[in-house]
Design an enzyme around this catalytic site. Structure first.
Site, PDB file in Angstrom:
ATOM      1  N   TYR A 130      -1.839   0.552  10.489  1.00 55.36           N
ATOM      2  CA  TYR A 130      -2.081  -0.082   9.189  1.00 55.36           C
ATOM      3  C   TYR A 130      -0.837   0.021   8.308  1.00 55.36           C
ATOM      4  CZ  TYR A 130      -3.782  -0.556   4.389  1.00 55.36           C
ATOM      5  OH  TYR A 130      -3.933  -0.923   3.080  1.00 55.36           O
ATOM      6  N   GLU A 187       0.200   3.658   1.715  1.00 48.66           N
ATOM      7  CA  GLU A 187       0.258   4.118   3.101  1.00 48.66           C
ATOM      8  C   GLU A 187       1.628   3.825   3.722  1.00 48.66           C
ATOM      9  OE1 GLU A 187      -2.100   5.748   5.279  1.00 48.66           O
ATOM     10  OE2 GLU A 187      -2.989   6.246   3.357  1.00 48.66           O
ATOM     11  N   SER A 241       0.812  -1.218   0.000  1.00 51.76           N
ATOM     12  CA  SER A 241       0.000   0.000   0.000  1.00 51.76           C
ATOM     13  C   SER A 241       0.845   1.267   0.000  1.00 51.76           C
ATOM     14  CB  SER A 241      -0.873  -0.020   1.249  1.00 51.76           C
ATOM     15  OG  SER A 241      -1.386   1.255   1.519  1.00 51.76           O
TER      16      SER A 241
HETATM   17  P1  GDP Z   1      -6.614   6.119   3.309  1.00 49.52           P
HETATM   18  O1  GDP Z   1      -5.781   6.999   2.424  1.00 49.52           O
HETATM   19  O2  GDP Z   1      -6.325   4.674   3.146  1.00 49.52           O
HETATM   20  O3  GDP Z   1      -6.582   6.532   4.737  1.00 49.52           O
HETATM   21  O4  GDP Z   1      -8.126   6.283   2.736  1.00 49.52           O
HETATM   22  P2  GDP Z   1      -9.402   7.029   3.331  1.00 49.52           P
HETATM   23  O5  GDP Z   1     -10.383   7.123   2.227  1.00 49.52           O
HETATM   24  O6  GDP Z   1      -9.880   6.392   4.594  1.00 49.52           O
HETATM   25  O7  GDP Z   1      -8.871   8.488   3.725  1.00 49.52           O
HETATM   26  C1  GDP Z   1      -8.302   9.349   2.769  1.00 49.52           C
HETATM   27  C2  GDP Z   1      -8.081  10.722   3.406  1.00 49.52           C
HETATM   28  O8  GDP Z   1      -9.347  11.327   3.663  1.00 49.52           O
HETATM   29  C3  GDP Z   1      -7.350  10.688   4.752  1.00 49.52           C
HETATM   30  O9  GDP Z   1      -6.411  11.736   4.794  1.00 49.52           O
HETATM   31  C4  GDP Z   1      -8.455  10.942   5.758  1.00 49.52           C
HETATM   32  O10 GDP Z   1      -8.042  11.531   6.973  1.00 49.52           O
HETATM   33  C5  GDP Z   1      -9.317  11.908   4.966  1.00 49.52           C
HETATM   34  N1  GDP Z   1     -10.682  12.047   5.490  1.00 49.52           N
HETATM   35  C6  GDP Z   1     -11.294  13.196   5.847  1.00 49.52           C
HETATM   36  N2  GDP Z   1     -12.500  12.957   6.326  1.00 49.52           N
HETATM   37  C7  GDP Z   1     -12.694  11.612   6.287  1.00 49.52           C
HETATM   38  C8  GDP Z   1     -13.776  10.759   6.666  1.00 49.52           C
HETATM   39  O11 GDP Z   1     -14.822  11.181   7.149  1.00 49.52           O
HETATM   40  N3  GDP Z   1     -13.587   9.418   6.459  1.00 49.52           N
HETATM   41  C9  GDP Z   1     -12.418   8.935   5.931  1.00 49.52           C
HETATM   42  N4  GDP Z   1     -12.293   7.620   5.739  1.00 49.52           N
HETATM   43  N5  GDP Z   1     -11.399   9.718   5.585  1.00 49.52           N
HETATM   44  C10 GDP Z   1     -11.524  11.031   5.748  1.00 49.52           C
END
Ligand code: GDP
Length: 327
Positions: free
Chosen positions: A151, A129, A127
């Site tokens: 993660y 990440e 990933s």
């Molecule tokens: P990630 O890149 O695997 O963490 O995928 P996510 O879709 O969970 O998050 C992408 C980005 O969106 C991260 O920087 C989160 O902090 C941001 N984010 C902002 N608001 C939200 C929310 O309500 N839900 C999630 N999942 N991410 C959010």
């Protein structure tokens, strides 16, 4: 007929990959955990050609039994705790499934494969990440890792374990470092789907606002259907290796919101979006941008769906699904 085993068959990527493998004429086996797991039914309904088989990434003996029974040519390890926010709340579980799970699957392959280890080709879902607090931009296969969550740390362990089994035992073990990839099948907890679903519900009068965490982060978002093709292409190579899979384009959450609301014909997204501390994380990955040059040159892979097409596809699918549910 080649035989493929997919862990995480009931997740977004597992479902797309299963479709691809079945279309390519693979006998496709999906590993599913738990007793009478209801998510198995979704896979069965969607893709009756997939054979489901019980096993758990937390249980080595179950993995040995699965590999022995399936006798796969290719194993795709897509099973994981895949949500960064959850990994902060359940770090030990994440390390066990997302990290140690990779080691267990590699051990099962090594044990069952015996002296012919490289007969079974292994794909690890690594990933972006892992890059976390990025050391260089764009990120390539050579960029050092700096994970920012349990993660990310577990994925780094899985990645290096994959490389180590390749180098130590000659396993055909490949690591695909995939940047964020989304689709109408993405879980509602991820930001793209949370937004597309929220927009659809607002449009239909079922919801007033979308509540998010930070709006300041940015990601390199691609379409999951394109990305599973890259997984398959990697395992067709004679030599195992590491590949970054990305679009090379970065977009902010604000851009995501703008496009998603526009796709539903709603003006002025700011009125409908609020921010809540609840969705903030203890540490953030601010911005990711991948460089998939190696995949393009070696595998001939490139993404087909653009960011705006992806967002429109997701909003339209959610509009249809929510309208159907409301009827
Ligand atoms: P990630 O890149 O695997 O963490 O995928 P996510 O879709 O969970 O998050 C992408 C980005 O969106 C991260 O920087 C989160 O902090 C941001 N984010 C902002 N608001 C939200 C929310 O309500 N839900 C999630 N999942 N991410 C959010």
């Amino acid at each position: 007929m080649p035989r493929a085993l997919v862990t995480g068959i009931d997740g977004q990527d597992g479902r797309y990959l299963a479709e691809l493998l079945v279309a390519k004429g693979y006998e496709t086996f999906g590993m599913i955990r738990g007793q009478n797991n209801p998510r198995g039914q979704i896979v069965r309904d969607e893709n009756p050609a997939v054979e489901l088989i019980e096993g758990d990434l937390q249980d080595l003996s179950s993995l040995i039994a699965v590999v022995e029974q399936v006798q796969p040519d290719e194993v795709y390890n897509l099973g994981a705790v895949s949500f960064v926010a959850l990994s902060f709340r359940q770090p030990e579980l994440t390390a066990d499934i997302t990290g140690l799970g990779v080691l267990r699957m590699l051990e099962a392959i090594r044990v069952v494969g015996g002296t012919q280890n490289n007969r079974i080709r292994f794909y690890q879902a690594s990933s972006s990440e892992m890059f976390g607090k990025v050391r260089q931009t764009p990120q390539t296969e050579e960029t050092p890792f700096h994970p920012r969550s349990p993660y990310g740390a577990a994925k780094v362990f899985g990645h290096y374990t994959t490389v180590n089994y390749r180098e130590s035992y000659g396993l055909h073990a490949t690591s695909g470092i995939l940047f964020n990839h989304e689709s109408p099948r993405r879980g509602l907890e991820f930001v793209t789907r949370k937004v597309s679903n929220g927009v659809a519900r607002i449009k239909l009068g079922l919801q007033e606002k979308v509540t998010l965490g930070t709006l300041e982060t940015a990601r390199d978002w691609g379409f999951a259907g394109d990305y599973v093709e890259a997984m398959w292409l990697m395992l067709q190579e004679d030599e195992p290796d590491d590949y970054v899979i990305a679009t090379g384009e970065t977009h902010t959450i604000r851009e995501l919101l703008e496009l998603a609301f526009a796709a539903a014909g709603i003006d002025g997204w700011e009125k409908y979006v609020e921010s809540d501390q609840r969705f903030m994380r203890p540490a953030e990955v601010d911005i990711l941008t991948g460089d998939a040059t190696k995949a393009r040159e070696r595998l001939g892979w490139k993404p087909r769906v653009s960011f705006s097409e992806l967002v429109t596809m997701m909003v339209e699918a959610d509009l249809e699904e929510e309208a159907h549910r409301a009827r």
